[in-house]
Structure formats: structure tokens, C-alpha cells
Design an enzyme around this catalytic site. Structure first.
Site, short mmCIF file in Angstrom:
data_model
loop_
_atom_site.label_atom_id
_atom_site.label_comp_id
_atom_site.label_asym_id
_atom_site.label_seq_id
_atom_site.Cartn_x
_atom_site.Cartn_y
_atom_site.Cartn_z
N ASN A 1 0.79 -1.24 0.01
CA ASN A 1 -0.01 -0.05 0.05
C ASN A 1 0.91 1.21 0.00
O ASN A 1 1.47 1.65 0.89
CB ASN A 1 -0.99 0.07 1.21
CG ASN A 1 -1.58 1.24 1.50
OD1 ASN A 1 -1.97 2.01 0.49
ND2 ASN A 1 -2.24 1.25 2.46
N LYS B 1 0.14 4.34 -0.16
CA LYS B 1 -0.56 5.53 0.47
C LYS B 1 -0.28 6.50 -0.41
O LYS B 1 -0.21 6.38 -1.53
CB LYS B 1 0.05 5.65 1.92
CG LYS B 1 -0.07 4.41 2.75
CD LYS B 1 0.14 4.59 4.23
CE LYS B 1 -0.08 3.10 4.81
NZ LYS B 1 -0.06 3.06 6.25
N HIS C 1 -9.48 1.26 4.93
CA HIS C 1 -8.26 1.25 5.67
C HIS C 1 -8.36 2.15 6.92
O HIS C 1 -9.22 3.20 7.02
CB HIS C 1 -7.27 2.04 4.60
CG HIS C 1 -5.95 1.83 5.11
ND1 HIS C 1 -5.29 2.75 6.13
CD2 HIS C 1 -4.81 0.86 5.17
CE1 HIS C 1 -4.26 2.47 6.56
NE2 HIS C 1 -3.91 1.32 5.80
N GLU D 1 -6.76 4.44 7.93
CA GLU D 1 -6.82 5.89 7.87
C GLU D 1 -7.98 6.73 7.00
O GLU D 1 -8.12 7.78 7.18
CB GLU D 1 -5.45 6.10 7.00
CG GLU D 1 -4.14 6.03 7.66
CD GLU D 1 -2.82 5.34 6.75
OE1 GLU D 1 -3.09 5.62 5.65
OE2 GLU D 1 -2.18 4.84 7.29
N GLU E 1 -4.93 -5.12 10.54
CA GLU E 1 -4.25 -3.89 10.65
C GLU E 1 -4.23 -3.33 11.96
O GLU E 1 -5.00 -2.35 12.21
CB GLU E 1 -4.26 -2.93 9.55
CG GLU E 1 -3.81 -3.47 8.43
CD GLU E 1 -3.44 -2.53 7.38
OE1 GLU E 1 -2.06 -2.74 6.80
OE2 GLU E 1 -3.85 -1.54 7.02
N GLY F 1 2.75 2.32 10.84
CA GLY F 1 3.72 3.26 10.62
C GLY F 1 4.37 3.72 11.80
O GLY F 1 5.05 4.73 11.91
N SER G 1 3.52 -2.17 10.11
CA SER G 1 5.20 -2.46 10.32
C SER G 1 5.77 -3.58 10.15
O SER G 1 6.52 -4.13 10.49
CB SER G 1 5.35 -1.93 11.62
OG SER G 1 5.16 -0.72 11.98
N GLY H 1 3.18 -1.14 3.83
CA GLY H 1 2.97 0.09 3.96
C GLY H 1 4.45 0.58 3.62
O GLY H 1 4.88 0.54 2.39
P1 13P Z 1 3.19 0.27 7.45
O1 13P Z 1 3.54 -1.01 6.96
O2 13P Z 1 3.68 1.51 7.05
O3 13P Z 1 3.17 0.13 9.00
O4 13P Z 1 1.69 0.52 6.94
C1 13P Z 1 0.87 -0.54 6.98
C2 13P Z 1 -0.67 -0.33 6.51
O5 13P Z 1 -1.29 0.51 6.86
C3 13P Z 1 -0.70 -0.95 5.03
O6 13P Z 1 -1.96 -0.67 4.69
#
Ligand code: 13P
Length: 249
Positions: A11, A13, A96, A98, A167, A173, A211, A232
Site C-alpha cells: 500500500n 498510500k 483502511h 486512515e 491491521e 507506521g 510495520s 505500507g
Molecule cells: P506500515 O507498513 O507503514 O506500518 O503500514 C501498514 C499499512 O497501513 C498498510 O495498509
């Protein structure tokens, strides 16, 4: 244990640009000849055409990061499932954290989005997960079960057409990954919930995200109910993403 192919989805983002995307995808495609798992990249909508062209003929499947819950019409700024389909999109992230957090997406909206994707022949990757506050309050199970319940019965579609990504919000993140045991414990709860709803539950791929990186992927992916990863930050670096893919067999 089941024998379905694992799925690793990156992803991006809101990251990337024409030049950076090209460099990343060329390195990815070149390194992917013997991938044992399915590989997906979820890219920002303006780059769908570019990524479609750069991944043509490769094993990399294209995903969107979101899809509108509406079919068409006066919804400024939205992208419909049919539009995504025009660019060869095979998967779409929905719900997601976010989007839930910053754009107010509710379980009901997430279910509508999943439904729209399925109706267009796109596989939704439904994202669920608890916040740190919810975990600390002992609500993890209740939260993820509620989020999953919202998409278990999608009109006319079988839950086995969906991919689910767990997640934990506190792991996204932050560099703070759920331990393989913590992740597996939640995945087992989700698998049981799916089994109660569908005899095809074993076919549904349950991804872990938060992560995930080149060093922790193998251990996470070795858990019996972890069928892949939603990655991510580490998906923006070809060598790291390739290592995660190599760990998924
Ligand atoms: P990270 O791998 O950067 O923690 O992000 C995970 C994520 O939200 C994937 O959709």
C-alpha cells in the site's frame, strides 16, 4: 492449515511520483520472476494508468486504495468501481484505518464500498483493526468482530470473494509490529468467525498489516492463520518488498 497461495500487497498510500514509481516497479518486476505468492500494489488513483502499463505482463496485480460507495453521478472527487475496472484494477482496499480515522468511514460505508467493488468484479481487501485505546481497554476482539461482521453478508456475494486485512492501528507506521503470537491470536478469532458464517472460510485470505518489514515478515507469515501481508512503508523500497515477497511461501 490450508494450502492457498499467500498474498503480499503493498500500500503506497499518498506516496510516489512518475519517476519514483517507474524506478520502483522496474526493480520490483525484474526481481519477481519466481514469486511463490500473489503480489499486489495499491497505488494512488492518478497513477493507475502508469502502473497498469509498467506491470503489464508481469505477476503484479493492480489495486486501488479506495473506491466510492456510489455507482456514478454527482460525487465530486470520488472514483467509481467501474472507472477502476477501466484501468485493470483487480483489488481495492476498503476501510483502511486512515480512511476510517480521517474520512469518517463507518462499518456501513465500508460494506457498501466492498459491495460496489464486488459488483464490478474487483476483489475488496477489507481492512479492520483496533486502536491502542481499544486494545488497552480489552476490546480488540469485539472491535474486529464488529468490523468483520459488517462485511460478512454482502448482498448476493459470498464472503469468500473478499480478502481481509487485520491491521492493528497502533502498529501502522509506528515500527511497533504486533508479535506473531498477538497477530495469530486475532487471526484465529477472525477465522472462527468466518468459519461460522461460511463453509468456504478456509479459502479466505487473512492478511496482517502494521510495520511488516523484511526482518519480521517470515515469522508473521509462518503463523497458521496469516495468509499474507499488507505492507505500507516497506513496499516503497523494492529490495525490502522483494524480501517480504520471498518470505511468503
Ligand atoms: P506500515 O507498513 O507503514 O506500518 O503500514 C501498514 C499499512 O497501513 C498498510 O495498509
Amino acid at each position: 492449515m490450508n494450502s492457498k497461495k499467500k498474498l503480499i500487497a503493498g500500500n503506497w498510500k499518498m506516496n510516489g511520483g512518475l519517476a519514483a514509481n517507474e524506478a520502483l516497479l522496474k526493480a520490483l518486476v525484474a526481481g519477481l520472476e519466481n514469486a511463490a505468492c500473489d503480489v499486489v500494489v495499491a497505488v494512488p488513483a492518478p497513477y493507475l494508468a502508469q502502473v497498469q502499463a509498467l506491470t503489464a505482463g508481469s505477476v503484479v496485480a493492480l489495486a486501488a486504495q479506495d473506491v466510492s460507495q456510489h455507482e456514478a453521478g454527482a460525487y465530486t472527487g470520488e472514483t467509481s468501481a467501474a472507472m477502476l475496472k477501466d484501468f485493470g484494477v483487480r483489488f481495492a482496499l476498503v476501510g483502511h484505518s486512515e480512511r476510517r480515522q480521517y474520512h469518517g468511514e463507518t462499518d456501513a460505508v465500508v460494506a457498501e464500498k466492498a459491495q460496489r467493488a464486488l459488483a464490478a468484479g474487483i476483489t475488496p481487501i477489507v481492512c479492520i483493526g483496533e486502536t491502542l485505546q481499544e486494545r488497552d481497554a480489552g476490546q480488540t476482539e469485539a472491535v474486529v468482530k464488529r468490523q468483520l461482521a459488517a462485511v460478512i453478508h454482502l448482498n448476493g456475494h459470498c464472503i469468500s470473494e473478499v480478502v481481509v486485512a487485520y491491521e492493528p492501528v497502533w502498529a501502522i507506521g509506528t515500527g511497533r509490529t504486533a508479535s506473531p503470537e498477538q497477530a495469530q491470536a486475532v487471526h484465529a478469532v477472525l477465522r472462527a468467525q468466518l468459519s461460522a458464517a461460511s463453509e468456504k472460510a478456509d479459502r479466505i485470505r487473512l492478511l496482517y498489516g502494521g510495520s511488516m518489514n523484511a526482518s519480521n515478515a517470515a515469522q508473521l507469515l509462518a503463523q497458521p492463520d496469516i495468509d499474507g501481508g499488507l505492507v505500507g512503508g516497506a513496499s516503497l523500497k523494492a529490495p525490502d518488498f522483494l524480501q517480504i515477497i520471498a518470505a511468503a511461501r
